[in-house]
Design a protein around this motif. Structure first.
Motif, PDB file in Angstrom:
ATOM      1  N   VAL B 114       0.834  -1.205   0.000  1.00  0.00           N
ATOM      2  CA  VAL B 114       0.000   0.000   0.000  1.00  0.00           C
ATOM      3  C   VAL B 114       0.870   1.257   0.000  1.00  0.00           C
ATOM      4  N   ALA B 207      -3.355  -3.396  -3.759  1.00  0.00           N
ATOM      5  CA  ALA B 207      -3.141  -2.116  -3.096  1.00  0.00           C
ATOM      6  C   ALA B 207      -2.348  -1.109  -3.939  1.00  0.00           C
ATOM      7  N   ILE B 210      -4.755   0.543  -6.732  1.00  0.00           N
ATOM      8  CA  ILE B 210      -6.019   1.238  -6.440  1.00  0.00           C
ATOM      9  C   ILE B 210      -5.918   2.720  -6.775  1.00  0.00           C
ATOM     10  N   PHE B 211      -4.815   3.367  -6.310  1.00  0.00           N
ATOM     11  CA  PHE B 211      -4.721   4.820  -6.552  1.00  0.00           C
ATOM     12  C   PHE B 211      -4.000   5.160  -7.846  1.00  0.00           C
ATOM     13  N   TYR B 237     -12.064  -7.257  -5.610  1.00  0.00           N
ATOM     14  CA  TYR B 237     -12.307  -6.496  -4.391  1.00  0.00           C
ATOM     15  C   TYR B 237     -13.634  -5.733  -4.477  1.00  0.00           C
ATOM     16  N   THR B 241     -16.922  -6.438  -2.113  1.00  0.00           N
ATOM     17  CA  THR B 241     -17.216  -5.533  -1.003  1.00  0.00           C
ATOM     18  C   THR B 241     -17.997  -4.278  -1.393  1.00  0.00           C
TER      19      THR B 241
ATOM     20  N   THR C 226      -2.527  -5.426   3.207  1.00  0.00           N
ATOM     21  CA  THR C 226      -3.611  -4.475   3.083  1.00  0.00           C
ATOM     22  C   THR C 226      -4.960  -5.098   2.718  1.00  0.00           C
ATOM     23  N   MET C 227      -4.999  -5.779   1.577  1.00  0.00           N
ATOM     24  CA  MET C 227      -6.298  -6.128   1.003  1.00  0.00           C
ATOM     25  C   MET C 227      -7.108  -7.053   1.900  1.00  0.00           C
ATOM     26  N   LEU C 230      -8.456  -5.236   4.823  1.00  0.00           N
ATOM     27  CA  LEU C 230      -9.479  -4.293   4.376  1.00  0.00           C
ATOM     28  C   LEU C 230     -10.813  -5.009   4.174  1.00  0.00           C
ATOM     29  N   MET C 231     -10.726  -6.236   3.669  1.00  0.00           N
ATOM     30  CA  MET C 231     -11.955  -6.947   3.324  1.00  0.00           C
ATOM     31  C   MET C 231     -12.604  -7.628   4.525  1.00  0.00           C
ATOM     32  N   ALA C 255      -5.902   2.493   2.266  1.00  0.00           N
ATOM     33  CA  ALA C 255      -6.539   1.985   1.056  1.00  0.00           C
ATOM     34  C   ALA C 255      -7.994   2.434   0.961  1.00  0.00           C
TER      35      ALA C 255
END
Lengths: 259, 283, 300
Positions: B114, B207, B210-211, B237, B241, C226-227, C230-231, C255
Motif C-alpha cells: 500500500v 493495493a 487502487i490509486f 475487491y 465488497t 492491506t487487502m 481491508l476486506m 486503502a
C-alpha cells in the motif's frame, strides 16, 4: 638470436594486496620458441603466466612492478589497451573451458568480436583453425553440435583452435594437459610442437618430463621460504637445465628432492 | 529408553499433524475455489463486458487491463532489474556501496504494497502528471517487483562459471562483449524463471493499483498508456465488497480466473527452469 | 610500427567503456534510489499534516474521524494493526516453525518433496483472493462459532494473515535449519541422542537466530498486508481490546480513504503521514531481520 626477442621481463614483481608473491624476475623470451615455466606448486607459476595477457587485472588489489614488454612495448603502461593485447597474446587454461555453444560458434567467437567477416570468410577461419589444432578431421561433420559433447582432450584442442582463430602471436598455456589422459596429452604435446613454427609459446607445467620433452627454454621459479616471494632461480636452454643445471636448487628440484 | 522413543514418536506425529493442517488448508482453498468458480467460467465470461452494474456479463475488461499492466510491468522492471544484477555481480567490487545496495534491495522488498500505492500516487500520478493510467500503474508495480527480479537475476548470474568469463576475456573480448555474448545467454533461463514468478505476483497485487490505475468500472477498452483500466484483483475487491448483491458465481469466477492467471506464471516459470536443467543434464 | 599504434587504447573505446559502466552503475543503484524516493515522497506529502496538526494529538488521539470533524488520532489504527498482527503471529509462529522443523528435519524425503511445493503455492495466491476466500469462509465461521452479529473481526483478519505469513516463516526457518552443519547432528547422534533430541537440543537452537529472522520477516508481511484486512476486519476505527470486534488497521485506512480525499488536503496529507509511520515500522522490522540473517551467515 638476440634480435628475435619477443617478450622482455625486467625486475618484475607481483603483489596480492600487500603480500609480494613474485619478485625480481628478469628474462627474455624468444620468438617461435617454447618456453616452459616449472616450479613446485604454489610458487606463482600461474600468476606469472597471467602477466603476459594481463589476466591478473581481474584480481582486486593486485599490483605489478617492473616492466614487461611485448614487441618492445611495455604492456603495463597506462595507455595500453588490454583488449588489443589479449588478441595478440592468447591463452589456454588448465581445464578446457569451451563456451556452451556449438563447435563452430566457439571458434568464430573471437573473430566475430574483432571484425565483421562474410560467412565464407568465417567458415574458412573456422576450418583453418581447426586444421591447425589437428581437430578438423574429428569434428568436421558435427560443427554445429554443442562443444561440451566433445571429450576432454578434444575440448582442449578446441580451446587452442579458438585462440588460433584470433591470429594471436603468443600463446600462453597454463598446465594445458593436467586434466587429460595420457593419449590426449600426447596429442596436445604434438600439437604444441607443431605450433612453435608460427607462434611463441609459454607453457606452465608441473610435469618435468613434459617440460623436458617439448620446450627449448626452461625457467625455474621457487619460493625458498614461507612468506617470501618466489624468484626466478634459473633460466636457460632446456637441455642444460635438465642435464647440467647451474644452480644447486634447480638440481634438487629436477632430481625430485623437494616440491 | 522406551520413554525416549515415545517422546520422539509423539513430536513426530504432532509436527506431521501441524504440517498437514497447513497443507489441507492450501489444498482446501484451491479446491474450494475451483469448485465454486468453475461453474461461472464460460467463453462469454472471459470475453464479455460486465452488465447490469457488474451483476451480470463477463470480466473481459478486467482481464485485458491486467494483461496490459503485466506487459507494462515487464517492460519497466526487467531491463533495469537485469542491469542492476549485472552491476552487482559483474561490475561492482565488494565495498560499502554494494553493501548499501543489498540492504536497500532487502528493504524495498519489505515495503508494504500500500505504501508503493501511495508513492505511485504522489510521484507518477500527480508529480509526473501521468494521471491514473496504465503507465503510472505499471511503473508502480515494476518498482514493487524490482527486488525479486534483481535477486533472481543475480542468483542466475552466479551460476555462470568463471571459466567462461576468463575464456572470453582472454580472447580479447571487452567486459561488455563478454556480458552480452557469454554471460547473459547462460543466465537467461534462471533470470526468466525468477522474473516470471515475480511478475505473477505483481499481477495479483491490488493495493498498489487502487490509486494509480484501477477503475471501478471502465467498460470502454483502453486506447493509450494514459488510459485507466479495470484490473482483475481490484475488480474482485469491488465485487466482493462494493457491489451489493453481486451474484456469488461471478465473484468466485473472478477469483478463480485471477488465481489461474497467477498460477499460470508460476507454473510457466517452473517449466522453463526444469527444461533448462534437463538440457544441461543431457549434455 | 603499426602494432605500436594499435596497442594504444582508442578514444572511442575509452568513451564507450565509460558510458557502459556508468549506465550499468545507474541501474545498479536503482534500489537505493527507489527507497530514497519513497521515503522522500512520504515525508514531502505528509509535511502539511505534521506541520499543521498537533503531533501530540496525532500520536495520542483516540479518535480517527477525518471527514466528520477532522480528528486524526492514531491510537485506534495502531491498536487495530497490533491486535490483528499479534493474533496472526500467535497462530502463525507455532504452525510455521512446526512445519519448518518437520519438513526441514524430520520428514522422509518423499514426504518433503510432495508437501513442499504445495506450501509454496500458498505464497503465490494473491492477497485479494485470500481476503475474498476469508470473507466467504472464515468470516461466517467466526460469526457462527462465537454467535456474533457480525463476523468481520480482528480474529478473522488474524487467521487469514497468519496463513499469508506462513510461506515466509516456513521457507526462511527451513533455510536456517538446513544451514546447520551435519557435523553437529552426527556428533549428537553419536553421543546417543535420538533424532528428536538432536532436533530440539542441537538443530533448533543453532538455527534460532534464522528462525527469529523468519518470524520478523513474517511480521513485516503481516503489518504491511492491506487487502485481506481491508476486506475482513470490519474497518471500524474504534479502540477495542477484543478479538471478536471489528477493527481497522493502518493499511486498510490508507486503502479505504485515499479515494475520498482532496488532493493536497489535510486528510490526504494525514494518510501519507500514517503511510510514513508504516514505512518506518516495516523498515525497522526488515532491517533487524536482515541483521539476524547475516549473523547466521557469518556463524555457519
Amino acid at each position: 638470436m638476440s634480435n628475435n626477442i619477443k617478450i622482455k621481463v625486467k625486475n618484475y614483481g607481483f603483489y596480492y594486496g600487500k603480500i609480494k608473491v613474485l619478485s625480481d624476475i628478469t628474462m627474455d623470451i624468444e620468438q617461435n620458441t617454447i618456453t616452459a615455466i616449472i616450479g613446485p606448486s604454489g610458487c606463482g607459476k600461474s600468476t606469472f603466466i597471467r602477466t603476459f595477457n594481463r589476466m591478473n587485472d581481474l584480481i582486486a588489489n593486485s599490483k605489478v612492478t617492473g616492466e614487461v614488454s611485448v614487441d618492445g612495448i611495455n604492456i603495463y603502461k597506462n595507455n595500453v589497451d588490454v583488449v588489443e593485447l589479449r588478441k595478440k597474446v592468447g591463452m589456454v587454461f588448465q581445464r578446457p573451458n569451451p563456451f556452451p555453444k556449438t563447435i563452430y560458434d566457439n571458434i568464430a567467437y573471437g573473430p566475430r568480436l574483432h571484425a565483421r567477416y562474410s560467412k565464407q570468410k568465417l567458415e574458412h577461419i573456422v576450418e583453418d583453425s581447426l586444421k591447425k589444432a589437428a581437430l578438423w578431421d574429428e569434428v568436421k561433420n558435427k560443427l554445429h553440435t554443442n562443444a561440451l559433447e566433445l571429450s576432454g582432450g578434444q575440448q582442449q584442442r578446441l580451446c587452442i583452435a579458438r585462440v588460433l582463430a584470433v591470429n594471436s602471436e603468443i600463446i600462453l598455456m597454463d598446465e594445458p594437459a593436467s586434466s587429460l589422459d595420457p593419449i590426449s596429452t600426447q596429442k596436445i604435446e604434438d600439437l604444441i610442437d607443431e605450433l612453435k613454427e608460427n607462434y611463441t609459446i609459454i607453457i606452465v607445467t608441473h610435469n618435468m618430463q613434459q617440460a623436458a620433452r617439448i620446450s627449448q627454454k626452461t625457467a625455474f621459479l621457487l619460493t625458498e621460504k614461507i612468506d617470501e616471494p618466489a624468484r626466478l632461480i634459473e633460466y636457460d636452454d632446456t637441455n642444460k637445465i635438465f642435464t647440467n643445471p647451474g644452480d644447486k636448487r634447480t638440481e634438487n628440484y629436477i632430481t625430485g628432492r623437494f616440491g | 529408553m522406551k520413554r525416549k522413543n515415545l517422546i520422539q514418536k509423539f513430536w513426530n506425529y504432532l509436527l506431521l499433524f501441524i504440517t498437514l493442517i497447513v497443507v489441507v488448508f492450501v489444498l482446501g482453498i484451491i479446491i474450494y475455489l475451483i469448485v465454486k468458480g468453475l461453474p461461472a467460467l464460460s467463453w462469454e465470461f472471459i470475453t464479455q463486458k460486465p452488465e447490469a452494474g457488474m451483476r451480470g456479463g463477463g470480466i473481459f475488461p478486467a482481464i485485458l487491463g491486467t494483461l496490459y499492466l503485466i506487459i507494462g510491468t515487464i517492460i519497466f522492471s526487467l531491463p533495469v532489474g537485469i542491469f542492476a544484477a549485472l552491476y552487482l555481480n559483474e561490475y561492482a567490487s565488494k565495498n560499502r556501496l554494494t553493501r548499501i545496495i543489498r540492504l536497500s534491495i532487502v528493504n524495498v522488498s519489505g515495503v508494504p504494497s500500500v505504501v508503493f500505492g501511495l508513492f505511485g500516487l504522489g510521484f507518477f500520478v500527480i508529480l509526473l502528471k501521468f494521471g491514473k493510467s496504465i503507465l503510472a500503474g505499471s511503473l508502480t508495480l515494476a518498482l514493487l517487483i524490482l527486488p525479486v527480479i534483481i535477486t533472481a537475476s543475480e542468483e542466475a548470474l552466479k551460476t555462470v562459471p568463471d571459466s567462461y568469463r576468463q575464456a572470453s576475456l582472454a580472447l580479447g573480448a571487452t567486459k561488455w562483449q563478454t556480458v552480452i555474448k557469454v554471460i547473459l545467454p547462460q543466465a537467461l533461463p534462471g533470470i526468466v524463471t525468477g522474473s516470471v514468478i515475480g511478475i505473477g505476483r505483481a499481477a495479483g497485487e491490488t493495493a498498489p493499483i487502487i490509486f494509480t490505475v484501477a477503475a471501478f468500472s471502465q467498460p470502454n477498452l483502453p486506447n493509450s498508456v494514459f488510459s485507466q483500466v479495470m484490473a482483475l484483483p481490484y475488480h474482485l475487491y469491488v465485487l466482493a465488497t462494493q457491489v451489493p448483491n453481486a451474484p456469488e458465481n461471478i465473484q468466485w469466477g473472478t477469483a478463480l480466473v485471477l488465481l489461474l492467471l497467477v498460477l499460470f506464471f508460476t507454473i510457466a516459470g517452473t517449466v522453463i527452469r526444469t527444461r533448462a536443467r534437463l538440457r544441461k543434464v543431457n549434455l | 610500427m603499426l602494432w605500436m599504434e594499435k596497442f594504444k587504447k582508442s578514444k572511442f573505446r575509452i568513451f564507450k567503456t565509460f558510458l557502459i559502466s556508468k549506465f550499468v552503475f545507474i541501474n545498479g543503484i536503482i534500489s537505493i534510489v527507489v527507497l530514497g524516493l519513497i521515503l522522500a515522497f512520504l515525508i514531502y506529502n505528509s509535511l502539511k499534516f505534521f506541520s499543521s496538526y498537533p503531533f501530540f494529538d496525532f500520536i495520542s488521539g483516540t479518535r480517527w474521524s477525518p471527514t466528520v470533524n477532522e480528528k486524526f488520532g492514531f491510537v485506534p489504527l495502531m491498536v487495530g494493526s497490533l491486535e490483528v498482527a499479534f493474533g496472526a503471529i500467535l497462530i502463525a509462529v507455532p504452525l510455521g516453525i512446526g512445519v519448518a522443523i518437520y519438513i526441514g528435519e524430520l520428514a522422509p524425503r518423499l514426504v518433503r518433496e510432495t508437501l513442499k511445493p504445495i506450501i509454496e503455492v500458498l505464497a503465490t495466491i494473491p492477497s485479494v483472493v485470500l481476503g475474498f476466500i476469508g470473507l466467504k469462509t472464515v468470516v461466517p465461521f467466526v460469526k457462527n462459532i462465537f454467535s456474533l452479529s457480525i463476523g468481520l473481526t480482528a480474529l478473522s483478519g488474524s487467521i487469514i494473515l497468519a496463513f499469508m505469513s506462513l510461506p515466509t516463516i516456513i521457507s526462511i526457518s527451513e533455510d536456517a535449519i538446513n544451514a546447520v552443519p551435519n557435523g553437529l547432528r552426527n556428533a549428537s547422534l553419536a553421543l546417543g541422542a535420538n533424532k528428536w533430541e538432536t532436533t530440539y537440543k542441537i538443530v533448533v537452537p543453532t538455527a534460532s537466530s534464522g528462525i527469529l529472522a523468519a518470524v520478523m520477516l513474517g511480521l513485516g508481511r503481516i503489518i504491511g498486508e492491506t487487502m485481506a484486512v481491508l476486506m475482513i476486519t470490519g474497518n471500524s476505527p474504534r479502540i477495542v481490546f477484543s478479538w471478536l470486534q471489528p477493527v481497522r488497521t493502518i493499511t486498510a485506512t490508507i486503502a479505504a480513504e485515499m479515494g475520498e480525499t482532496v488532493q493536497g488536503g489535510l486528510h490526504y496529507s494525514a494518510l501519507f503521514g500514517i503511510g510514513l509511520v508504516l514505512f518506518l515500522v516495516t523498515f525497522l522490522t526488515n532491517f533487524t531481520a536482515d541483521r539476524f540473517v547475516n549473523r547466521i551467515r557469518n556463524i555457519i
